[in-house]
Design a protein around this motif. Structure first.
Motif, mmCIF file in Angstrom:
data_model
loop_
_atom_site.group_PDB
_atom_site.id
_atom_site.type_symbol
_atom_site.label_atom_id
_atom_site.label_comp_id
_atom_site.label_asym_id
_atom_site.label_seq_id
_atom_site.Cartn_x
_atom_site.Cartn_y
_atom_site.Cartn_z
ATOM 1 N N GLU A 82 28.879 8.299 10.614
ATOM 2 C CA GLU A 82 28.372 7.828 9.332
ATOM 3 C C GLU A 82 29.297 8.329 8.235
ATOM 4 N N ALA A 83 29.941 7.416 7.505
ATOM 5 C CA ALA A 83 30.865 7.838 6.453
ATOM 6 C C ALA A 83 30.147 7.979 5.122
ATOM 7 N N MET A 84 29.424 6.983 4.695
ATOM 8 C CA MET A 84 28.774 6.994 3.387
ATOM 9 C C MET A 84 27.363 6.469 3.503
ATOM 10 N N ILE A 85 26.539 6.926 2.607
ATOM 11 C CA ILE A 85 25.188 6.404 2.427
ATOM 12 C C ILE A 85 25.100 6.000 0.968
ATOM 13 N N TYR A 86 24.418 4.913 0.672
ATOM 14 C CA TYR A 86 24.248 4.452 -0.697
ATOM 15 C C TYR A 86 22.771 4.553 -1.054
ATOM 16 N N GLU A 87 22.487 4.878 -2.305
ATOM 17 C CA GLU A 87 21.112 5.040 -2.759
ATOM 18 C C GLU A 87 20.894 4.281 -4.057
ATOM 19 N N LEU A 88 19.697 3.697 -4.184
ATOM 20 C CA LEU A 88 19.256 3.065 -5.420
ATOM 21 C C LEU A 88 18.276 4.003 -6.093
ATOM 22 N N ARG A 89 18.336 4.075 -7.412
ATOM 23 C CA ARG A 89 17.360 4.854 -8.177
ATOM 24 C C ARG A 89 17.085 4.138 -9.490
ATOM 25 N N ASP A 90 15.852 4.261 -9.980
ATOM 26 C CA ASP A 90 15.490 3.709 -11.289
ATOM 27 C C ASP A 90 15.911 4.675 -12.392
ATOM 28 N N HIS A 91 16.007 5.937 -12.061
ATOM 29 C CA HIS A 91 16.347 7.015 -12.994
ATOM 30 C C HIS A 91 17.045 8.093 -12.171
ATOM 31 N N PRO A 92 17.957 8.877 -12.756
ATOM 32 C CA PRO A 92 18.669 9.886 -11.955
ATOM 33 C C PRO A 92 17.769 10.877 -11.214
ATOM 34 N N ASP A 93 16.561 11.130 -11.717
ATOM 35 C CA ASP A 93 15.666 12.084 -11.067
ATOM 36 C C ASP A 93 14.657 11.439 -10.126
ATOM 37 N N ASP A 94 14.677 10.111 -9.991
ATOM 38 C CA ASP A 94 13.728 9.415 -9.115
ATOM 39 C C ASP A 94 14.070 9.629 -7.646
ATOM 40 N N LEU A 95 13.087 9.359 -6.806
ATOM 41 C CA LEU A 95 13.329 9.387 -5.367
ATOM 42 C C LEU A 95 14.233 8.215 -4.992
ATOM 43 N N PRO A 96 15.168 8.433 -4.098
ATOM 44 C CA PRO A 96 16.139 7.381 -3.764
ATOM 45 C C PRO A 96 15.599 6.364 -2.769
#
Length: 94
Positions: free
Chosen positions: A38-52
């Protein structure tokens, strides 16, 4: 890697390869774990402190980000999670 300790880690993601925490490297994110194959994982967030919301590829993250933006009408942040470098903001879907 000489001088490192490998520890089995249980995660809440669909990772099917053996994972380990390398204790000789200071992780910049609690999610910065090394995963074989696994090289990279990508995450979505509504705000920098939100759960991904984790995505396997950047294309999947962009698609899900656009869908989420259309559904909720808010900006979506896409982060790249590198097992060795930590997290980096890639783009904002607005």
């Amino acid at each position: 890697m000489p001088g490192s300790i490998r520890i089995g880690v249980a995660t809440d993601t669909n990772i099917f390869a053996p994972c380990w925490i390398i204790t000789t490297t200071r992780a910049t994110s609690p999610r910065a774990i090394g995963c074989e194959g696994e090289a990279m994982i990508y995450e979505l967030r509504d705000h920098p402190d939100d759960l991904p919301i984790r995505c396997a590829t950047l294309a999947e993250a962009r698609k899900r980000g656009r869908q989420r933006r259309e559904r909720f009408g808010i900006e979506i942040l896409i982060y790249e999670i590198d097992p060795f470098e930590g997290e980096k903001l890639l783009e904002v879907v607005s």
